[in-house]
Each structure stands twice: as C-alpha cells, then as structure tokens.
Enzyme design. Structure first.
Site, PDB file in Angstrom:
ATOM      1  N   GLN A 100       0.846  -1.188   0.000  1.00  0.00           N
ATOM      2  CA  GLN A 100       0.000   0.000   0.000  1.00  0.00           C
ATOM      3  C   GLN A 100       0.887   1.245   0.000  1.00  0.00           C
ATOM      4  O   GLN A 100       1.613   1.502   0.962  1.00  0.00           O
ATOM      5  CB  GLN A 100      -0.941   0.035   1.207  1.00  0.00           C
ATOM      6  CG  GLN A 100      -1.967   1.168   1.060  1.00  0.00           C
ATOM      7  CD  GLN A 100      -2.783   1.383   2.308  1.00  0.00           C
ATOM      8  OE1 GLN A 100      -2.252   1.760   3.343  1.00  0.00           O
ATOM      9  NE2 GLN A 100      -4.088   1.193   2.206  1.00  0.00           N
ATOM     10  N   TYR A 186      -6.000  11.045   3.842  1.00  0.00           N
ATOM     11  CA  TYR A 186      -4.611  11.300   3.469  1.00  0.00           C
ATOM     12  C   TYR A 186      -4.556  12.072   2.145  1.00  0.00           C
ATOM     13  O   TYR A 186      -5.572  12.568   1.672  1.00  0.00           O
ATOM     14  CB  TYR A 186      -3.825   9.994   3.458  1.00  0.00           C
ATOM     15  CG  TYR A 186      -3.798   9.358   4.831  1.00  0.00           C
ATOM     16  CD1 TYR A 186      -3.305  10.067   5.931  1.00  0.00           C
ATOM     17  CD2 TYR A 186      -4.314   8.085   5.055  1.00  0.00           C
ATOM     18  CE1 TYR A 186      -3.312   9.523   7.206  1.00  0.00           C
ATOM     19  CE2 TYR A 186      -4.324   7.528   6.336  1.00  0.00           C
ATOM     20  CZ  TYR A 186      -3.827   8.251   7.403  1.00  0.00           C
ATOM     21  OH  TYR A 186      -3.840   7.724   8.665  1.00  0.00           O
ATOM     22  N   ARG A 233      -7.535   2.300  -3.066  1.00  0.00           N
ATOM     23  CA  ARG A 233      -8.410   2.314  -1.885  1.00  0.00           C
ATOM     24  C   ARG A 233      -9.073   3.678  -1.752  1.00  0.00           C
ATOM     25  O   ARG A 233      -8.408   4.712  -1.830  1.00  0.00           O
ATOM     26  CB  ARG A 233      -7.614   1.998  -0.620  1.00  0.00           C
ATOM     27  CG  ARG A 233      -8.524   1.668   0.579  1.00  0.00           C
ATOM     28  CD  ARG A 233      -7.745   1.386   1.838  1.00  0.00           C
ATOM     29  NE  ARG A 233      -8.430   0.401   2.668  1.00  0.00           N
ATOM     30  CZ  ARG A 233      -8.433   0.407   4.000  1.00  0.00           C
ATOM     31  NH1 ARG A 233      -7.775   1.344   4.664  1.00  0.00           N
ATOM     32  NH2 ARG A 233      -9.067  -0.519   4.679  1.00  0.00           N
ATOM     33  N   GLY A 322      -9.246  -6.511   9.189  1.00  0.00           N
ATOM     34  CA  GLY A 322      -8.061  -5.948   9.812  1.00  0.00           C
ATOM     35  C   GLY A 322      -7.796  -6.512  11.186  1.00  0.00           C
ATOM     36  O   GLY A 322      -7.039  -7.456  11.352  1.00  0.00           O
ATOM     37  N   ARG A 323      -8.452  -5.947  12.191  1.00  0.00           N
ATOM     38  CA  ARG A 323      -8.166  -6.326  13.578  1.00  0.00           C
ATOM     39  C   ARG A 323      -8.277  -7.824  13.851  1.00  0.00           C
ATOM     40  O   ARG A 323      -7.484  -8.339  14.649  1.00  0.00           O
ATOM     41  CB  ARG A 323      -9.063  -5.518  14.520  1.00  0.00           C
ATOM     42  CG  ARG A 323      -8.737  -4.020  14.473  1.00  0.00           C
ATOM     43  CD  ARG A 323      -9.510  -3.222  15.490  1.00  0.00           C
ATOM     44  NE  ARG A 323      -9.156  -1.800  15.377  1.00  0.00           N
ATOM     45  CZ  ARG A 323      -9.308  -0.914  16.353  1.00  0.00           C
ATOM     46  NH1 ARG A 323      -9.805  -1.297  17.514  1.00  0.00           N
ATOM     47  NH2 ARG A 323      -8.973   0.343  16.171  1.00  0.00           N
TER      48      ARG A 323
END
Length: 366
Positions: A100, A186, A233, A322-323
């Site tokens: 990424q 971002y 993404r 993810g987690r």
C-alpha cells in the site's frame, strides 16, 4: 458453513486461494531511523499468509509522505532490501502480498520532514487531528497535525514521481501488486474532498478536477507496472483525519467508472460506519457494483457472516479484515473450522516489539 469467502478468486494476473484479504493496518514497527522493514515484520506477515491477499500497512513513498512514527518507507535501498525479506517470507508460506503506497499530505509533523519542512496539502487547511510522533526514546506520543502549505504544480508532479519510483521499488522488492492509498483523509483523499480542496486551478473545483491528481497517478503506475498490478483504496463518507466532503457518492461513482475503464486489478472500499461514521445510503452498493465491474473489495469491521452476505448478494468479490488478523494469524482456518476468534490487545497495536505483534498463537484445536 462459510462458502464463498473460502473460494478462489481471479484478481488481475493473480489467483487468490480465498476471498479473505488482510486489510492494511499501521503497526509502527519499522526499524527506527531507517524506516526499513525487518525480520520481525517478515515474520508477522508470513504468519498471516493464509489470507487470499495481504495488503501491507501504509508505506510512505517519500520522507515527505510520512506522518506517523516508525512506519515503513519504500523509497530507499535499505527499505527495498527490508521489504524483500517480507515478500520472500510471504511467498515461501504460499501467500500473495500488495504494497500500500501512502502519502499522508497534511496529516504530518515537522519532525518527519526534511529539515523540518512544512507538510503539503491541496490547500493550506490544517487538520483538526493528531499524529503519532517519536518521543525520542523509542516510543511514541500523539501531537497535533501541523499547518500545511498549498502544493504547487511542481509539488504535484514531484509526488506523482514519488509514487512511480515507489511502484518500481515495490516490483523490485517482490510485491505482487501495489495499492494507491486514496482513502482515510490522506493526500489523495484531501484532493478528492470539497472540505480540504479549495484550489482554483486544474486540480480543484469540479469532480473531474479534484479527481485529476489521483487518476493521473493511477495512469502513471499503470504505465510502469501494468493495470493488472494496480489497486486503489477509497473511503466515501469517511470522516477520519478531519476529512469532509459534500459529494461523496458522486465522487465515488465517478472514480469507480474511471477506474473500471482503466482495467485496474481492484477497487478497495474502506467503510467507517463501525466507528460512528455515516452508513452507505440505500442503493449505493448496487450503484457502485454497476460502475465498477472488476474486483471489488470491502472493508469495515466485517466478520465472516457479514462478508458472506455481501458476497452472496454479488455486491463484493472479497472481504478485507483488519483487527481479527492481529490476534488470529490463522484467521482463515478459524473461519473454515468455525472456531472462536481471539481478541487483540489495543494497547499493543502501535509501536513496540514482538509482544502483541508476532506472539499471538494459532488456535490449539487447529
């Protein structure tokens, strides 16, 4: 019995062994000083290589693009060598991995910049948010994001070139794909959103203008690595990192159509409803599915059951988690066998060593 999640998927030139994607997660465990991945990072990713695809943590394409302490880069020789360890370990374990590529824009701090320079952004609007900076003793602390300066056209070209070089470095390091991080407040997201992009030139104003920087960068990477090695993404309706947008659906569908025409490998949607963000409006998933015909990955606190439902409805092709991968390196097998998941310790998410990183065990019954 979970069915589609565990079935193969053709993605670009790759064949994924299942549709469970390991989502990108900042863990802040690169080598201090060089921001290069280490053997510890290689072990972490290799442990999780049963995922159909691993997407790495955000990896800054330049020093200017860094906004958090101890995150890895992909712009120096030392960093490329470090990533080679990671990709080799994942491939040896039978996995596939995407890098990424990341530039944080205004979500930065002078301590990360060359000679304390000012962070850059589409417009000189400060984020009401915090970043994770070094305390100078190997740990981190939160500090306010700094006031950025508006990017010049030369800055925009320079950042595009940073992504081109990063994609070349990613291929040299052995990555299977690259993903452009256009989400979560971002740099690219700052250009896309009306609240952070007040430019009056060709990169501001209309949907087409606000999307120009991202699409030009996509085109540049396609030229270097091929469309079937590029993912993107996005996070429509996201509010993380103080991002605000008046046209989230219009922009998402515009980009989905433009990216579909470019035949990229996949589009990856980050959802933030689980943190209190806005849920997708009725019919959006269907409209997105119509606009983007290639591989669509969804991500947003999904478990196997919710993911299976979207796959069955044809509204996604793969589900990024993810987690659950933090505390369950054997997550795919746990899904297959329907055994309980372990819980991760959030105090060990960012920074530190092997504790809370590579020491989570596999399930004793597997």
């Amino acid at each position: 019995m979970k069915k589609q999640l565990l079935t193969p998927l053709a993605l670009g030139r790759l064949n994924l062994k299942n549709r469970v994607v390991m989502a990108p997660m900042t863990r802040s465990r690169a080598e201090h000083g060089s921001e290069a991945p280490t053997a510890l990072n290689a072990l972490y990713y290799a442990q999780r290589s049963s995922a159909g695809l691993i997407i790495t943590e955000g990896t800054q394409v330049s020093r200017q693009g860094q906004g958090y302490a101890y995150t890895p880069g992909i712009y120096s020789r030392e960093q490329v060598v470090g990533w080679k360890q990671v990709t080799q370990a994942v491939h040896d374990a039978g996995g596939l991995i995407a890098a990424q590529l990341w530039h944080v824009g205004r979500m930065s701090h002078a301590s990360f910049q060359e000679q304390g320079a000012v962070p850059v952004a589409p417009s000189a609007i400060r984020a009401q948010a915090q970043v994770f900076v070094s305390d100078g003793m190997g740990s981190g602390l939160m500090a306010p994001a700094e006031q950025p300066r508006e990017m010049t056209l030369e800055d925009i070209e320079s950042v595009k070139q940073s992504f081109v070089e990063a994609s070349r470095n990613a291929m040299e390091a052995g990555f299977d794909l690259v993903e452009i991080h256009g989400a979560n407040g971002y740099l690219f997201d700052q250009f896309l959103a009306t609240g952070t992009n007040k430019r009056l030139d060709a990169y501001g104003g209309s949907l087409e203008n606000r999307a120009r920087f991202l699409l030009e960068t996509v085109d540049a990477l396609i030229h270097v690595v091929g469309a079937d090695r590029v993912g993107v993404r996005l996070s429509p309706w996201g509010t993380i990192s103080d991002i605000q947008d008046d046209e989230p659906e219009a922009m998402a569908l515009f980009l989905a159509h433009a990216l579909d025409q470019r035949n990229i490998a996949y589009l990856h949607l980050a959802e933030w409803e689980w943190t209190g963000g806005q849920a997708y409006p009725e019919g959006f998933r269907q409209r997105m599915r119509s606009a983007f015909q290639k591989t669509l990955i969804v991500c947003g606190n999904y478990d196997a059951e919710r993911g299976e439902t979207l796959l069955a409805q044809g509204l996604a092709d793969a589900v990024a988690m993810g987690r659950p991968f933090i505390a369950n390196p054997d997550l795919v097998e746990r899904i297959r066998q329907e055994v309980p998941l372990s819980e991760a310790n959030p105090e060990l998410f960012y920074g530190g060593d092997a504790k809370g990183y590579t020491d989570y065990p596999t399930h004793p019954a597997l």
